[in-house]
Design a protein around this motif. Structure first.
Motif, PDB file in Angstrom:
ATOM      1  N   ASN A 159      23.410  28.733   1.243  1.00  0.00           N
ATOM      2  CA  ASN A 159      22.289  27.834   1.005  1.00  0.00           C
ATOM      3  C   ASN A 159      22.234  26.766   2.090  1.00  0.00           C
ATOM      4  N   LYS A 160      21.019  26.422   2.475  1.00  0.00           N
ATOM      5  CA  LYS A 160      20.800  25.381   3.461  1.00  0.00           C
ATOM      6  C   LYS A 160      19.564  24.604   3.047  1.00  0.00           C
ATOM      7  N   ARG A 161      19.548  23.303   3.325  1.00  0.00           N
ATOM      8  CA  ARG A 161      18.419  22.465   2.916  1.00  0.00           C
ATOM      9  C   ARG A 161      17.921  21.648   4.096  1.00  0.00           C
ATOM     10  N   GLU A 162      16.588  21.568   4.215  1.00  0.00           N
ATOM     11  CA  GLU A 162      15.936  20.726   5.210  1.00  0.00           C
ATOM     12  C   GLU A 162      14.871  19.901   4.504  1.00  0.00           C
ATOM     13  N   ILE A 182      10.959  19.384   0.504  1.00  0.00           N
ATOM     14  CA  ILE A 182      12.351  19.809   0.483  1.00  0.00           C
ATOM     15  C   ILE A 182      12.372  21.328   0.592  1.00  0.00           C
ATOM     16  N   PHE A 183      12.882  21.831   1.717  1.00  0.00           N
ATOM     17  CA  PHE A 183      12.961  23.270   1.947  1.00  0.00           C
ATOM     18  C   PHE A 183      14.382  23.753   1.674  1.00  0.00           C
ATOM     19  N   ASP A 184      14.489  24.742   0.819  1.00  0.00           N
ATOM     20  CA  ASP A 184      15.763  25.399   0.550  1.00  0.00           C
ATOM     21  C   ASP A 184      15.720  26.798   1.141  1.00  0.00           C
ATOM     22  N   ILE A 185      16.699  27.098   1.994  1.00  0.00           N
ATOM     23  CA  ILE A 185      16.825  28.428   2.583  1.00  0.00           C
ATOM     24  C   ILE A 185      18.004  29.109   1.901  1.00  0.00           C
ATOM     25  N   ARG A 186      17.721  30.169   1.185  1.00  0.00           N
ATOM     26  CA  ARG A 186      18.754  30.896   0.447  1.00  0.00           C
ATOM     27  C   ARG A 186      18.933  32.279   1.087  1.00  0.00           C
ATOM     28  N   ILE A 187      20.162  32.570   1.484  1.00  0.00           N
ATOM     29  CA  ILE A 187      20.476  33.810   2.193  1.00  0.00           C
ATOM     30  C   ILE A 187      21.377  34.661   1.300  1.00  0.00           C
ATOM     31  N   PHE A 188      21.004  35.933   1.129  1.00  0.00           N
ATOM     32  CA  PHE A 188      21.738  36.828   0.242  1.00  0.00           C
ATOM     33  C   PHE A 188      22.223  38.038   1.032  1.00  0.00           C
ATOM     34  N   TRP A 214      20.648  40.831   6.097  1.00  0.00           N
ATOM     35  CA  TRP A 214      20.710  39.967   4.928  1.00  0.00           C
ATOM     36  C   TRP A 214      19.301  39.473   4.615  1.00  0.00           C
ATOM     37  N   GLU A 215      19.034  39.174   3.347  1.00  0.00           N
ATOM     38  CA  GLU A 215      17.733  38.700   2.920  1.00  0.00           C
ATOM     39  C   GLU A 215      17.699  37.170   2.916  1.00  0.00           C
ATOM     40  N   VAL A 216      16.556  36.620   3.337  1.00  0.00           N
ATOM     41  CA  VAL A 216      16.379  35.172   3.376  1.00  0.00           C
ATOM     42  C   VAL A 216      15.162  34.805   2.538  1.00  0.00           C
ATOM     43  N   GLU A 217      15.335  33.855   1.640  1.00  0.00           N
ATOM     44  CA  GLU A 217      14.233  33.338   0.833  1.00  0.00           C
ATOM     45  C   GLU A 217      13.995  31.876   1.196  1.00  0.00           C
ATOM     46  N   LEU A 218      12.735  31.511   1.317  1.00  0.00           N
ATOM     47  CA  LEU A 218      12.355  30.148   1.675  1.00  0.00           C
ATOM     48  C   LEU A 218      11.631  29.502   0.500  1.00  0.00           C
ATOM     49  N   TYR A 219      12.174  28.379   0.037  1.00  0.00           N
ATOM     50  CA  TYR A 219      11.588  27.627  -1.070  1.00  0.00           C
ATOM     51  C   TYR A 219      11.146  26.253  -0.571  1.00  0.00           C
ATOM     52  N   ARG A 220       9.994  25.799  -1.060  1.00  0.00           N
ATOM     53  CA  ARG A 220       9.548  24.432  -0.809  1.00  0.00           C
ATOM     54  C   ARG A 220       9.386  23.727  -2.146  1.00  0.00           C
ATOM     55  N   ASN A 221      10.151  22.645  -2.313  1.00  0.00           N
ATOM     56  CA  ASN A 221      10.129  21.874  -3.559  1.00  0.00           C
ATOM     57  C   ASN A 221      10.312  22.771  -4.777  1.00  0.00           C
TER      58      ASN A 221
END
Length: 750
Positions: free
Chosen positions: A219-222, A205-211, A170-177
């Protein structure tokens, strides 16, 4: 008074008035909720996620070559031996080996508590080794990690490690703010891990989006706040860790996946390093913290070399700026130091980092090849259109300059810039990386991505990769469109275009049927040249349910906690479910939107999924779902702390209450008029106030939720004095369980 079935009860009228007031005031006031601490069972009720698939492939290069194989992912979490346990079993198609990862975790039952000896966090089994700024860079292996005083996941000043679990491939994308930072594909061990993730001064605010390959998404948030992290004055934090990178708790030593021509497809064989780390940090003042660390690295990179390190740590937090200094000595060798700092000016965050190595070898400087390394980061937001359009969204940006000077005199300079902004209802991210080499060579690469949710049932993800220098050209392009034509059908179309000379274009299409119990998917994959593949899979989760049965769900649940709520009529009023109490079916709950539709069964039990593990989760009983309007819960809405795979068991006692109502009026000059705005209180036999109300415009008052018993009703004497009325004695009344409503004689004051 005549009451008919078409007329609302007084209690119902009161509740409707409260709802109208909440809507008029913008919603109910925020509450300070009590907290229900976490707990760990010796043997819990596990939550199991399974993805079972079958793949068949036809290679056009060899028309007789037809391959087929199965693949699977099993991830389970649950309490075992008084700890949180997570296990992952995974096998990829055409992979002769499967991977097993087992890790145990333990935290205090609430954030303000500690375990024995001040322990705040423990991880044991298959863990990730310590990653710091000058010595270690992590690594998977068998070990234990103990943290006392506070929990830290930093690997360098201003950088973090962000990790988690997910199905392989699965693909994981990491977003910050809101800005895309990085992406990766989950490995065969079912773990993803982003190393050296930069954080800004202030809120992150980190958003981890898994596809998933069939259009699934998680979705997960830290959140991390930089600037308030320095060790508090008088507080001490200790971290002790040991990891053997050559071992696993239950998995055999893995072998590299090698192609027919000998090329290593995936590096799995561990080097056999052993890493031990001990750090101590103490808050000396409100602005200064000191620390020391000791580390050993045995069998470095499997070459038999052993290294020992001693580190001095100085941290300072001043108004608007954080500073750090690290100095490490390597036994029988050289030394290294690091100077770092972070600050914020308006919407701009500034960070700098400088490392200097002198005959110093470690994970961070293999072979002692680095002489110096410097990094400057500038991140922030600006809004050039705000002066013209108040609703314009800001543009986020990031500039990172890195300069590496090597012992042999060579140099590598890298400038990475990232720009993120809203476009056509979606989010555009442009990333370019320019590298200069000492041999007068340079390279500039770029990536532009776009994501958009078009309506409630369509999402678009597209990406273009390109080279700017030398020989500017686009190298590849991908696009994925996910569409949900109905709530139970999900489709995804994926396109890949290789724009280089070696063309290998591909198209894939997936259709999934989302049932309550399972998600069934079929995917077709076609590559330019004739190669094709077909995937069939079933995705579901298992979890305990009431009546000693198991429930099956088509949604993944193993990453969150669960709540087992039992609602019962507390006939003996002791707050404990016993033989004389009656389970209540049909009750629902508040806290998460999906809980409104999850009702208790005939045993009065409901299992609630997706209990948050990142932050306390609010939870309460939806009293409007109770079958009798005079039923009242003795359970106060609360915050619940949980962990992945944990099952919080909560009994909610409900009692049958009585409603007291009456009226208050004033008689003057022979005329009787309602008396509004007078506070009314009800006291129990001990004189404690247990309920209150205020007379309405018509002089009526309603006091609901009274347990059966003897009471005294009183009126606010100061309020009566405003009308020049004399004080009156308390009025006794009796509330019986069978009454439902107690009518108090009308009170007329003269």
């Amino acid at each position: 008074m005549v009451v008919s079935g078409e007329q609302p009860l007084p209690l119902e009228r009161k509740l409707e008035r409260e709802k109208m007031r909440d809507r008029a005031l913008g919603g109910p006031a925020q509450e300070d909720l009590p907290t229900i601490p976490d707990h760990y069972d010796w043997v819990g009720e596990p939550i199991v996620y399974m993805n079972l698939g079958y793949q068949t492939r036809n290679e056009e290069v060899d028309s007789s070559s037809k391959n087929s194989d199965s693949y699977y992912t099993v991830q389970a979490s649950g309490d075992l031996l008084g700890m949180e346990s997570r296990i992952s079993l995974a096998k990829s198609a055409y992979d002769s080996e499967h991977r097993e990862v087992l890790t145990f975790y333990k935290r205090p039952d609430s954030p303000d508590e500690s375990m024995a000896g001040g322990l705040k966090f423990m991880a044991a089994g298959d863990i990730y080794a310590v990653s710091d700024s000058l010595i270690f860079s992590g690594g998977d292996g068998l070990g234990i990690d103990l943290q006392f005083g506070e929990v830290s996941n930093n690997d360098s000043f201003g950088k973090r490690v962000i990790e988690g679990d997910g199905p392989p491939n699965w693909e994981v994308e990491l977003y910050r703010n809101g800005t895309l930072l990085d992406f990766q594909t989950i490995g065969s061990d079912g773990r993803y891990r982003f190393i050296d993730v930069p954080v800004e001064y202030g809120d992150n605010i980190f958003d981890i989006r898994i596809f998933g390959p069939q259009g699934q998404s998680r979705n997960k948030r830290e959140s991390i706040n930089v600037g308030n992290e320095m060790q508090a004055k008088g507080k001490t934090a200790v971290r002790l860790s040991y990891t053997d990178l050559g071992e696993s708790l239950i998995d055999d030593k893995p072998e590299n996946i090698v192609a027919d021509d000998g090329t290593i497809i995936e590096l799995r064989e561990p080097p056999g390093d052993k890493k031990a780390y001990l750090s101590v940090k103490h808050g000396v003042t409100d602005w200064l913290a000191l620390g020391a660390a000791f580390a050993t690295h045995d069998n470095v990179f499997g070459q038999g070399e052993d290294n020992q390190y001693t580190e001095l740590i100085v941290m300072g937090a001043f108004p608007g700026i954080s500073l750090g200094f690290n100095h490490v000595s390597q036994d029988d060798a050289g030394e290294a130091y690091q100077l770092s700092g972070q600050t914020r000016l308006g919407n701009t965050s500034l960070s700098f980092l400088h490392k200097d190595f002198d005959d110093f070898s470690s994970d961070r400087n293999p072979g002692a090849n680095l002489d110096t390394e410097s990094e400057i980061r500038i991140t922030g937001t600006f809004n050039p259109l705000s002066a013209f359009y108040a609703g314009a969204n800001p543009i986020s940006y990031s500039l990172i300059y890195d300069d590496e000077q090597r012992v042999n005199g060579s140099q590598i300079e890298t400038l990475e810039n990232l720009l993120g902004f809203s476009l056509l209802g979606g989010r555009m991210t442009i990333n370019t990386t320019h590298s200069e080499f000492s041999q007068s060579e340079s390279r500039t690469l770029g990536r532009t991505s776009y994501t958009r949710v078009a309506g409630y049932n369509t999402s678009i993800r597209a990406e273009v990769n390109y080279r700017i220098d030398p020989d500017a050209e686009a190298t590849s392009a991908t696009a994925n469109i996910t569409w949900l034509p109905t709530p139970h059908i999900r489709t995804q179309l994926g396109l890949f275009k290789d724009l280089s000379d070696d063309s290998s274009d591909s198209v894939d299409f997936t259709a999934s049927y989302l049932l309550d119990k399972v998600t069934l998917s079929a995917s077709a994959f076609v590559v330019d040249g004739g190669d094709n593949a077909l995937f069939l899979s079933a995705e579901f989760s298992l979890g305990a349910d009431s009546g000693n049965s198991w429930s099956i769900s088509g949604k993944p649940r193993s990453q969150n906690g669960r709540l087992r709520a039992r609602v019962f009529l507390d006939n003996d009023r002791d707050g404990i479910f016993s033989d004389g109490d009656d389970p209540l079916s049909g009750a629902s709950f508040i806290g998460r939107s999906e809980w409104k539709h999850r009702e208790t069964d005939d045993y009065g039990i409901a299992y609630l999924d997706n209990l948050s593990v990142d932050a306390p989760q609010s939870f309460g009983l939806n009293e409007s779902s109770l079958s009798d309007p005079y039923y009242k819960s003795t359970f106060a809405k609360s915050h619940i702390i949980s962990h992945a795979g944990g099952v919080q068991k909560i009994d909610i006692a409900v009692i049958s209450t009585v409603e007291a109502e009456g009226s208050l009026s004033i008689s003057r000059k022979g005329k009787i008029a309602p008396l509004a705005g007078i506070p009314i209180t009800v006291k129990n036999a001990d004189g404690d106030i247990i309920a209150s109300a205020i007379t309405e415009f018509d002089g009526f008052y309603v006091i609901s939720g009274l347990p059966p018993g003897n009471y005294l009703l009183s009126m606010d004497q100061q309020a009566l004095q405003r009308f020049k009325l004399s004080a009156i004695e308390d009025i006794p009344f009796v509330a019986n369980a069978d009454d439902g409503v107690v009518y108090i004689d009308a009170i007329v004051l003269r």
